[in-house]
Design an enzyme around this catalytic site. Structure first.
Site, mmCIF file in Angstrom:
data_model
loop_
_atom_site.group_PDB
_atom_site.id
_atom_site.type_symbol
_atom_site.label_atom_id
_atom_site.label_comp_id
_atom_site.label_asym_id
_atom_site.label_seq_id
_atom_site.Cartn_x
_atom_site.Cartn_y
_atom_site.Cartn_z
ATOM 1 N N HIS A 311 8.329 45.642 27.973
ATOM 2 C CA HIS A 311 7.043 46.340 27.915
ATOM 3 C C HIS A 311 6.585 46.649 29.339
ATOM 4 O O HIS A 311 6.818 45.864 30.260
ATOM 5 C CB HIS A 311 5.981 45.476 27.214
ATOM 6 C CG HIS A 311 4.819 46.258 26.719
ATOM 7 N ND1 HIS A 311 3.767 46.583 27.527
ATOM 8 C CD2 HIS A 311 4.565 46.809 25.519
ATOM 9 C CE1 HIS A 311 2.893 47.279 26.826
ATOM 10 N NE2 HIS A 311 3.356 47.443 25.603
ATOM 11 N N ASP A 369 7.154 45.783 18.319
ATOM 12 C CA ASP A 369 8.097 46.457 17.414
ATOM 13 C C ASP A 369 9.254 45.583 16.981
ATOM 14 O O ASP A 369 10.065 46.009 16.154
ATOM 15 C CB ASP A 369 8.636 47.711 18.110
ATOM 16 C CG ASP A 369 7.522 48.699 18.373
ATOM 17 O OD1 ASP A 369 7.315 49.074 19.531
ATOM 18 O OD2 ASP A 369 6.821 49.058 17.409
HETATM 19 C C1 SDX Z 1 5.381 50.316 22.496
HETATM 20 O O1 SDX Z 1 2.596 51.212 26.485
HETATM 21 C C2 SDX Z 1 2.302 50.562 25.396
HETATM 22 O O2 SDX Z 1 1.340 49.819 25.339
HETATM 23 C C3 SDX Z 1 3.215 50.803 24.211
HETATM 24 C C4 SDX Z 1 2.961 49.976 22.961
HETATM 25 C C5 SDX Z 1 1.635 50.338 22.315
HETATM 26 O O3 SDX Z 1 1.126 49.516 21.549
HETATM 27 O O4 SDX Z 1 1.177 51.494 22.498
HETATM 28 O O5 SDX Z 1 2.969 48.595 23.291
HETATM 29 C C6 SDX Z 1 4.026 50.225 21.900
HETATM 30 O O6 SDX Z 1 5.804 51.390 22.832
HETATM 31 C C7 SDX Z 1 6.156 49.044 22.754
HETATM 32 C C8 SDX Z 1 7.507 49.308 23.485
HETATM 33 C C9 SDX Z 1 8.524 49.764 22.438
HETATM 34 N N1 SDX Z 1 9.756 50.230 23.093
HETATM 35 C C10 SDX Z 1 10.894 49.508 22.993
HETATM 36 O O7 SDX Z 1 10.995 48.413 22.452
HETATM 37 C C11 SDX Z 1 12.105 50.198 23.582
HETATM 38 C C12 SDX Z 1 12.902 49.213 24.438
HETATM 39 N N2 SDX Z 1 12.107 48.900 25.616
HETATM 40 C C13 SDX Z 1 12.340 49.661 26.828
HETATM 41 O O8 SDX Z 1 12.715 50.971 26.634
HETATM 42 C C14 SDX Z 1 11.319 49.391 27.924
HETATM 43 O O9 SDX Z 1 11.166 48.047 27.991
HETATM 44 C C15 SDX Z 1 9.940 50.022 27.816
HETATM 45 C C16 SDX Z 1 10.030 51.495 27.622
HETATM 46 C C17 SDX Z 1 9.178 49.414 26.705
HETATM 47 C C18 SDX Z 1 9.231 49.750 29.140
HETATM 48 O O10 SDX Z 1 9.873 50.464 30.112
HETATM 49 P P1 SDX Z 1 9.470 50.299 31.661
HETATM 50 O O11 SDX Z 1 8.201 49.581 31.843
HETATM 51 O O12 SDX Z 1 9.600 51.648 32.285
HETATM 52 O O13 SDX Z 1 10.543 49.300 32.177
HETATM 53 P P2 SDX Z 1 11.881 49.758 32.801
HETATM 54 O O14 SDX Z 1 12.527 50.717 31.865
HETATM 55 O O15 SDX Z 1 11.637 50.174 34.206
HETATM 56 O O16 SDX Z 1 12.731 48.417 32.781
HETATM 57 C C19 SDX Z 1 12.602 47.494 33.829
HETATM 58 C C20 SDX Z 1 13.990 46.836 33.893
HETATM 59 C C21 SDX Z 1 15.108 47.865 33.986
HETATM 60 O O17 SDX Z 1 16.157 47.234 34.665
HETATM 61 P P3 SDX Z 1 16.354 47.615 36.262
HETATM 62 O O18 SDX Z 1 16.565 49.103 36.319
HETATM 63 O O19 SDX Z 1 15.081 47.151 36.936
HETATM 64 O O20 SDX Z 1 17.575 46.822 36.670
HETATM 65 O O21 SDX Z 1 14.228 46.134 32.675
HETATM 66 C C22 SDX Z 1 15.315 46.714 31.987
HETATM 67 C C23 SDX Z 1 15.543 48.089 32.571
HETATM 68 O O22 SDX Z 1 16.915 48.474 32.481
HETATM 69 N N3 SDX Z 1 14.901 46.812 30.577
HETATM 70 C C24 SDX Z 1 15.673 46.510 29.541
HETATM 71 C C25 SDX Z 1 14.854 46.703 28.419
HETATM 72 N N4 SDX Z 1 13.648 47.122 28.791
HETATM 73 C C26 SDX Z 1 13.678 47.196 30.135
HETATM 74 N N5 SDX Z 1 16.967 46.092 29.452
HETATM 75 C C27 SDX Z 1 17.428 45.868 28.210
HETATM 76 N N6 SDX Z 1 16.711 46.025 27.073
HETATM 77 C C28 SDX Z 1 15.421 46.440 27.139
HETATM 78 N N7 SDX Z 1 14.718 46.596 26.039
#
Ligand code: SDX
Length: 434
Positions: A311, A369
């Site tokens: 998140h 989720d």
């Molecule tokens: C919702 O914003 C909100 O409040 C949203 C929400 C709401 O109520 O409105 O809470 C609802 O959208 C919840 C999130 C649902 N999405 C997912 O579950 C999809 C999987 N999660 C990711 O796509 C990600 O965690 C996000 C999109 C939720 C957050 O993305 P960020 O903040 O841009 O984080 P990032 O992509 O920069 O990740 C930081 C690091 C990265 O590694 P590095 O590049 O730093 O080495 O963490 C890793 C990412 O690769 N990472 C993950 C991961 N999520 C982040 N690695 C593996 N699995 C994951 N799920």
């Protein structure tokens, strides 16, 4: 808007020959904000923050998230208390009007919502214009946007009364739209809302009743449905809420703004994650395949991510996920499916991820989720209905934020600038000279 006339603290920024003092705005809770509204005018430079990781887009009094503590407050009330002690329409009142209602205020609000749950009969034609296999989110985007063509008496955003009517209409009609999108996709007749049922019960009946027999709503499922609505209601300036605010800043009508929010919510990184998460859990299938997927999630060269994990704001457990996990245990046990293999995979996947430094060091925890889809599937919903249910709930959050923005007398159209790295100015070259 924050009153900066009395601010005493400032940040000093030196840009070239300019040294600028920028006011620091102090919130009720959360990080201080450096007010950069005059930065460009005084220094000629922009700030650069393409995914708004460090940027507050607005002032709000509705919801606050403490990502480090894993706390979510709606008008100051913790989500776990609201999920346990309140119910969705009371939380709607809280989000819309700022305080918990008296018994009379709540009864009046629930009656107003109940009296607006039906759709204009001619709107059924919209559903029939879609292919049967259309994703319900595609239908919801279209039908909600089309509401501006049917409810002309609640599109003038300058009229507080019309804003109020549009708010009630959207909260009241979203369950009907979502249920009818589902019914249309499975070739069953539309079922009308019932005024003698509560919000969640009427939604379940519109989804699962058929004209051929009576349908009695299971109170356990109704309570679980209501709790899922409560948990998804609002969440600060997430992508879809920010979309609604930006659309609203141009003066667009409320139905167009909410349709924009629905479109944004659909993405798998946002509200579409509940569908993607359940599909991932089913693809994993059995606990012995979990290590393979953990390895893929950690592999920089593999675009796969653990859906339902991570998140932007929470760097601890998403408090909604905790409540959802407890609800999943309760609902599945009460339904006699406590040995649900998908729930088993989810629990073992969560345990494996939280034992892995990759996830703990990046502070990746289950989000809202991760467990919601397991409950929704056990209730009888196909995965395609998971995000529409999220949209039904988030409508009150979008509307509350929309109303808050419109009531801000200093509001202007949102118009970000950019870091331009394209071609420098150059003259046109005729095709024969290229
Ligand atoms: C919702 O914003 C909100 O409040 C949203 C929400 C709401 O109520 O409105 O809470 C609802 O959208 C919840 C999130 C649902 N999405 C997912 O579950 C999809 C999987 N999660 C990711 O796509 C990600 O965690 C996000 C999109 C939720 C957050 O993305 P960020 O903040 O841009 O984080 P990032 O992509 O920069 O990740 C930081 C690091 C990265 O590694 P590095 O590049 O730093 O080495 O963490 C890793 C990412 O690769 N990472 C993950 C991961 N999520 C982040 N690695 C593996 N699995 C994951 N799920």
């Amino acid at each position: 808007m924050p009153d900066t006339s009395h601010t005493t603290r400032v940040a000093t920024l030196k840009v070239g020959d300019h040294e600028l003092e920028l006011p620091i705005l102090s919130p009720t809770a959360g990080p201080d904000c450096v007010d950069i509204r005059n930065l460009y005018g005084k220094t000629g430079v922009f700030t650069y923050d393409p995914s708004y990781t460090s940027t507050a887009s607005c002032e709000s009094t509705i919801t606050f998230i403490d990502g480090d503590k894993g706390e979510l407050l709606h008008r100051g009330y913790p989500i776990d208390q609201l999920a346990e002690k309140s119910h969705f329409l009371e939380v709607c009142y809280l989000l819309l009007y700022g305080d918990l209602p008296s018994a009379e205020q709540l009864e009046d609000f629930e009656n107003r919502v109940t009296m607006h749950t039906m759709l204009h009969e001619q709107m059924q034609n919209f559903f029939r214009g879609f292919r049967r296999d259309a994703h319900p989110m595609a239908i919801m985007v279209g039908v909600v946007g089309a509401m501006s063509a049917f409810y002309h008496d609640s599109t003038d955003i300058s009229d507080p009364w019309q804003r109020e009517v549009a708010s009630i209409r959207l909260i009241a009609k979203m369950p009907t739209i979502a249920a009818w999108a589902f019914k249309y996709s499975i070739g069953q007749p539309f079922v009308y809302p019932r005024n003698d049922l509560d919000y969640a019960s009427s939604f379940l009946r519109m989804c699962f009743a058929v004209p051929a027999e009576d349908y009695v709503v299971d109170p356990i499922l109704a309570r679980a449905m209501d709790r899922i609505f409560t948990l998804h209601a609002d969440h600060e300036q997430n992508a879809s809420t920010s979309t609604v605010r930006l659309a609203s800043s141009s003066g667009a009508n409320p139905f167009a703004c909410i349709a924009a929010g629905i479109a944004c919510l659909w993405g798998p990184a946002h509200g579409g994650a509940n569908q993607a998460c359940l599909e991932m859990l089913k693809e994993i299938g059995t606990p012995d395949r979990i290590p393979e997927y953990i390895a893929r999630a950690k592999d920089k060269d593999d675009p796969f991510r653990l859906m339902g994990f991570g998140h932007r704001v929470y760097k601890n457990f998403d408090p909604r996920a905790k409540v959802m996990k407890q609800s999943a245990d309760e609902v599945l046990e009460l339904m006699g499916v406590e040995n649900n293999p998908t729930l088993q995979v989810a629990k073992e996947l969560e345990a494996a991820a939280l034992a892995d430094p990759y996830f703990t060091e990046k502070k990746l925890f289950p989000n809202v989720d991760f467990y919601s889809g397991i409950i929704l599937e056990a209730m009888g919903f196909p995965t395609s209905m998971f995000t529409p249910i999220f949209a039904v709930s988030r409508t009150v959050g979008w509307i509350s934020q929309w109303k808050e923005q419109l009531s801000d007398p200093t509001m202007r159209i949102g118009r970000p600038r950019q870091l331009y790295t394209g071609a420098p100015k150059r003259d046109y070259v005729d095709v024969e000279n290229r």
